[in-house]
Scaffold this active site. Structure first.
Site, short mmCIF file in Angstrom:
data_model
loop_
_atom_site.label_atom_id
_atom_site.label_comp_id
_atom_site.label_asym_id
_atom_site.label_seq_id
_atom_site.Cartn_x
_atom_site.Cartn_y
_atom_site.Cartn_z
N GLU A 54 20.50 15.90 66.33
CA GLU A 54 20.95 14.64 65.72
C GLU A 54 21.70 14.87 64.42
O GLU A 54 21.32 15.75 63.64
CB GLU A 54 19.69 13.89 65.31
CG GLU A 54 19.40 12.68 66.09
CD GLU A 54 18.11 12.05 65.61
OE1 GLU A 54 17.10 12.24 66.30
OE2 GLU A 54 18.11 11.38 64.57
N CYS A 99 24.84 14.17 57.40
CA CYS A 99 23.52 14.81 57.37
C CYS A 99 23.37 15.60 58.67
O CYS A 99 23.50 15.04 59.75
CB CYS A 99 22.46 13.71 57.28
SG CYS A 99 20.78 14.34 57.45
N CYS A 155 11.40 21.24 65.11
CA CYS A 155 10.89 21.77 63.85
C CYS A 155 9.43 22.16 64.05
O CYS A 155 8.72 21.55 64.83
CB CYS A 155 10.98 20.68 62.77
SG CYS A 155 10.49 21.22 61.13
N CYS A 162 5.08 18.12 59.46
CA CYS A 162 4.82 17.06 58.48
C CYS A 162 4.37 15.80 59.23
O CYS A 162 4.98 15.40 60.21
CB CYS A 162 6.05 16.77 57.63
SG CYS A 162 6.58 18.20 56.68
N CYS A 177 6.77 12.69 59.98
CA CYS A 177 8.14 12.98 60.42
C CYS A 177 8.26 13.05 61.94
O CYS A 177 7.46 13.71 62.61
CB CYS A 177 8.59 14.30 59.80
SG CYS A 177 10.27 14.75 60.23
N CYS A 199 14.50 10.50 60.55
CA CYS A 199 14.87 11.80 61.09
C CYS A 199 14.24 12.02 62.45
O CYS A 199 13.05 11.87 62.62
CB CYS A 199 14.28 12.93 60.23
SG CYS A 199 14.86 13.00 58.59
N1 SAH Z 1 12.67 20.27 56.57
C1 SAH Z 1 13.43 19.81 55.45
C2 SAH Z 1 14.60 18.93 55.79
C3 SAH Z 1 14.43 17.89 56.85
S1 SAH Z 1 13.58 16.42 56.48
C4 SAH Z 1 12.51 19.15 54.46
O1 SAH Z 1 11.32 19.04 54.72
O2 SAH Z 1 12.97 18.78 53.39
C5 SAH Z 1 14.57 15.54 55.30
C6 SAH Z 1 13.76 14.65 54.39
O3 SAH Z 1 13.31 13.47 55.07
C7 SAH Z 1 12.51 15.33 53.85
O4 SAH Z 1 12.32 14.99 52.51
C8 SAH Z 1 11.45 14.72 54.74
O5 SAH Z 1 10.18 14.88 54.18
C9 SAH Z 1 11.93 13.29 54.84
N2 SAH Z 1 11.34 12.52 55.93
C10 SAH Z 1 11.00 12.91 57.15
N3 SAH Z 1 10.48 11.90 57.87
C11 SAH Z 1 10.52 10.82 57.07
C12 SAH Z 1 10.13 9.47 57.23
N4 SAH Z 1 9.58 9.04 58.37
N5 SAH Z 1 10.32 8.64 56.18
C13 SAH Z 1 10.87 9.07 55.02
N6 SAH Z 1 11.26 10.33 54.82
C14 SAH Z 1 11.08 11.20 55.82
#
Ligand code: SAH
Length: 350
Positions: free
Chosen positions: A94, A107, A114, A118, A121, A335
């Site tokens: 994406e 982006c 991944c 987290c 996410c 994301c």
């Molecule tokens: N792996 C990297 C980059 C990808 S995520 C990282 O962790 O930074 C990009 C950003 O979006 C990160 O700050 C992540 O924590 C955030 N993110 C992911 N899912 C999210 C969600 N559901 N709501 C808000 N931010 C989110």
């Protein structure tokens, strides 16, 4: 995937050496690099100033990464566009196009899936399939330019994947995107976001790149961070802050802390204060993001008033805070949601 080298993933110097070994002078490497990375053509046929024999030889010897658009959503609210691309092996990735006052930003994803886990996410729901090649990261930007006709001045590596978990390809990608023979983007217009892989933050600091590093912090204490980010089991906040300080001291570039506010999880006044202390200790900016609810996850956004109160609490202490503009909420904004939906509804892409 094929075991041939991918010609589009070769930085200019490497391409020059490869071609020299085949007996071609440097100007041929310049021409080829420009076709691929400046003019953005996606076939040898279009490279009109290269000898036919050379093109045939290269076509046989190397892979030539092309990606295909599978889905495109355009936000009716703000013009944000979300793309789903199939890589040459049909892996789905994406990317998002966003319009800002300062220019257009893309982006991109750095991995297929991944493995960081987290909890909030969507990108990690299906695990990690593989790393993306430099060309597969570049092509997301190139394809969006070709499809929209828009100029792209900013790039954020904040899509699916952990860029520092695909370190070598990421660094090659950064050099190629900023190469004057290619897109010649300014390093200052590139942001790389990491969940905090400490040894790689030290490595990145030593690369001498003037990109912006964003750290997904999301909680100001180890205990809280471990509840939402498994990586916090491996690296403590203390180790992370040492790495951030080193990064700032070495590069002179301020780090951004990303903090996704989740209702009743990380949004108390005490947490605002602790976050302030951390940001102050490393001179970081703070980017607050009301969490984007992902239905598989069950986390909720705080009320906007609570988000503002959290922000004011930080600002009163003199910290630079922005609330990230929420773009594309009507098009699977979070994301990995578009890809996850495709994977669960229909695993195939043909
Ligand atoms: N792996 C990297 C980059 C990808 S995520 C990282 O962790 O930074 C990009 C950003 O979006 C990160 O700050 C992540 O924590 C955030 N993110 C992911 N899912 C999210 C969600 N559901 N709501 C808000 N931010 C989110």
């Amino acid at each position: 995937m094929s075991d041939k080298k991918d010609i589009k993933s070769m930085p200019f110097e490497l391409l020059t050496t490869e071609l020299a070994e085949r007996g071609y002078p440097k100007f041929r490497a310049s021409q080829l690099y420009r076709w691929m990375h400046k003019d953005l053509v996606d076939s040898y046929e279009e490279m009109t100033n290269l000898p036919k024999k050379m093109k045939e030889e290269l076509q046989t010897a190397y892979d030539f990464t092309k990606i295909r658009m599978i889905d495109r959503q355009i936000s009716q609210l703000d013009g944000t566009q979300k793309f789903l691309f199939a890589m040459p092996d049909n892996s789905l990735v994406e990317s998002v196009f966003m319009k800002y006052k300062f220019g257009n930003s893309v982006c991109i994803s750095s991995q297929v899936g991944c493995r960081m886990g987290c909890r909030f996410c969507a990108s990690t729901l299906d695990g990690l399939s593989r790393n993306l090649l430099p060309a597969e990261m570049l092509e997301q930007i190139y394809a969006i330019h070709r499809i929209t006709g828009e100029k792209i001045s900013h790039v954020v590596v904040m899509g699916t994947g952990e860029p520092l978990d695909n370190y070598d390809n990421l660094v090659t990608f950064l050099h190629m995107l900023t190469d004057e023979n290619g897109q010649n983007l300014s390093m200052r217009n590139i942001t790389v976001s990491t969940c905090g892989i400490v040894p790689r933050i030290y490595d990145l600091a030593k690369e001498d790149l003037s990109i912006t590093l964003a750290l997904s912090l999301h909680a100001p204490t180890d205990e809280k961070r471990r509840q939402i980010m498994p990586i916090a089991e491996t690296y403590s906040i203390r180790e992370l802050m040492d790495a951030c300080r080193y990064y700032f001291d070495t590069t002179g570039r301020r780090i951004t802390f990303e903090y996704s506010l989740i209702a009743n999880v990380n949004d108390t006044e005490e947490e605002a204060r602790d976050l302030w202390t951390l940001a102050k200790s490393v001179g970081a900016h703070i980017n607050l993001i009301p969490v984007n609810p992902v239905k598989e996850r069950g986390y909720q956004q705080p009320q906007m008033t609570a988000v503002r109160a959290f922000k004011e609490k930080l600002e009163k202490q003199g910290i630079n805070v922005s609330i990230r503009r929420v773009l594309g909420r009507d098009i699977d904004g979070a994301c990995g949601q578009l890809r996850h939906r495709h994977l669960t509804e229909d695993g195939s892409v043909d």
